[in-house]
Design an enzyme around this catalytic site. Structure first.
Site, PDB file in Angstrom:
ATOM      1  N   LYS A   7      51.888  -9.364  19.898  1.00  0.00           N
ATOM      2  CA  LYS A   7      50.925 -10.285  20.503  1.00  0.00           C
ATOM      3  C   LYS A   7      51.128 -11.716  20.013  1.00  0.00           C
ATOM      4  CE  LYS A   7      47.358  -7.120  22.044  1.00  0.00           C
ATOM      5  NZ  LYS A   7      45.954  -6.679  21.953  1.00  0.00           N
TER       6      LYS A   7
ATOM      7  N   ARG B  44      48.454   1.137  18.602  1.00  0.00           N
ATOM      8  CA  ARG B  44      48.958   1.053  19.980  1.00  0.00           C
ATOM      9  C   ARG B  44      50.142   0.086  19.972  1.00  0.00           C
ATOM     10  NH1 ARG B  44      48.264  -2.235  24.510  1.00  0.00           N
ATOM     11  NH2 ARG B  44      48.312  -1.127  26.518  1.00  0.00           N
TER      12      ARG B  44
END
Length: 273
Positions: free
Chosen positions: A221, A255
């Site tokens: 991210k 995740r």
């Protein structure tokens, strides 16, 4: 902690890995990468072999400012993939990344095992009743607004307190309908600035008072690659570093795009703890 997936109790006392399969053309890291059945099956087989317990399939890009698509388009993208994976892999546990109850219902009927909702039921009034009907585990994430507007909603008086209050309300709403297999996702990158993401990660153990499993979705991210002045494609090392920290702060599920490296994190963390 355990969750019931298709009659199997999954023990989360040892953290588990959720492998990401984006079948969108515009996801921030792997958009458009898996364009045909062969590529999809190869990637899923690799993730399962590398240690993924769950495969999270998403057909709607939730990156900041992503273009919205219709329910029909989302369903046309995702349902054939669910059918493909169910047919190919025995006992696969498929998570469906959607905030729409119709998509959730059709995919569960096809064999999906759990639902991963970035809105915790806030974007579809029928989502919680759908989860209650099908009795599948439900991942509820913290976000304000929607993927198109969420980065306009980053004002907090007290970040952790407000996130805990949000989850308390959503948990109560779910439990009132008889939904008990719940997982919370703090929502790194959703309705949060870079500094807020790091504050949340540093204090993530404070969410343990909610007494539910915690999913950490940090993989590649912008909080990683912007801090390192690099790109998502070069953010694996940073992802691994923060995954280890998330495990130390109580994450039960990671995740990730890169399953092998995350599995190694869990093995090392277990030895340390």
């Amino acid at each position: 902690m355990t969750i019931n997936c298709k009659g199997n109790l999954i023990d989360l006392s040892t953290p588990k890995i959720m492998g990401i399969l984006n079948i969108t053309p515009d996801s921030f890291f792997d958009g458009g990468k898996y364009k045909n059945e062969k590529d999809i099956l190869t990637q899923v087989e690799k993730m399962l072999r590398d240690g993924a317990t769950f495969i999270d399939v998403g057909a709607y890009s939730s990156r900041p400012g992503a273009t919205a698509i219709t329910e029909d388009e989302e369903l046309q993208r995702i349902l054939p993939i669910v059918n493909l994976l169910i047919k190919k892999f025995d006992e696969i546990l498929i998570s469906i990344d959607t905030f729409r109850s119709r998509i959730a219902a059709d995919c569960i009927t096809a064999g999906a095992a759990l639902i991963n909702d970035i809105s915790a039921g806030m974007l579809d009034a029928h989502m919680l009743t759908t989860i209650a009907k099908y009795k599948v585990p439900y991942i509820m994430m913290h976000m304000k607004g929607n993927p198109q507007t969420m980065q306009n909603h980053t004002n907090y008086t007290n970040l952790i307190t407000e996130i805990r209050y949000y989850f308390s309300e959503r948990i109560a709403a779910a439990q009132s309908l008889g939904i008990h297999d719940l997982i919370i996702d703090p929502g790194f990158g959703f309705s949060k600035t870079l500094d807020q993401n790091y504050e949340l990660l540093k204090k993530m153990e404070l969410l343990s008072t909610l007494k539910l499993p915690i999913l950490a979705g940090l993989s590649r991210k912008s909080m990683i690659y912007k801090t390192l002045d690099t790109t998502a494609s070069n953010a694996l090392n940073g992802t691994t570093a923060l995954n280890m920290f998330a495990l130390s702060k109580g994450a039960h599920i990671l995740r990730v795009h890169d399953v092998k490296e995350a599995t190694e994190c869990v093995k090392l963390a277990n030895n340390l703890m």
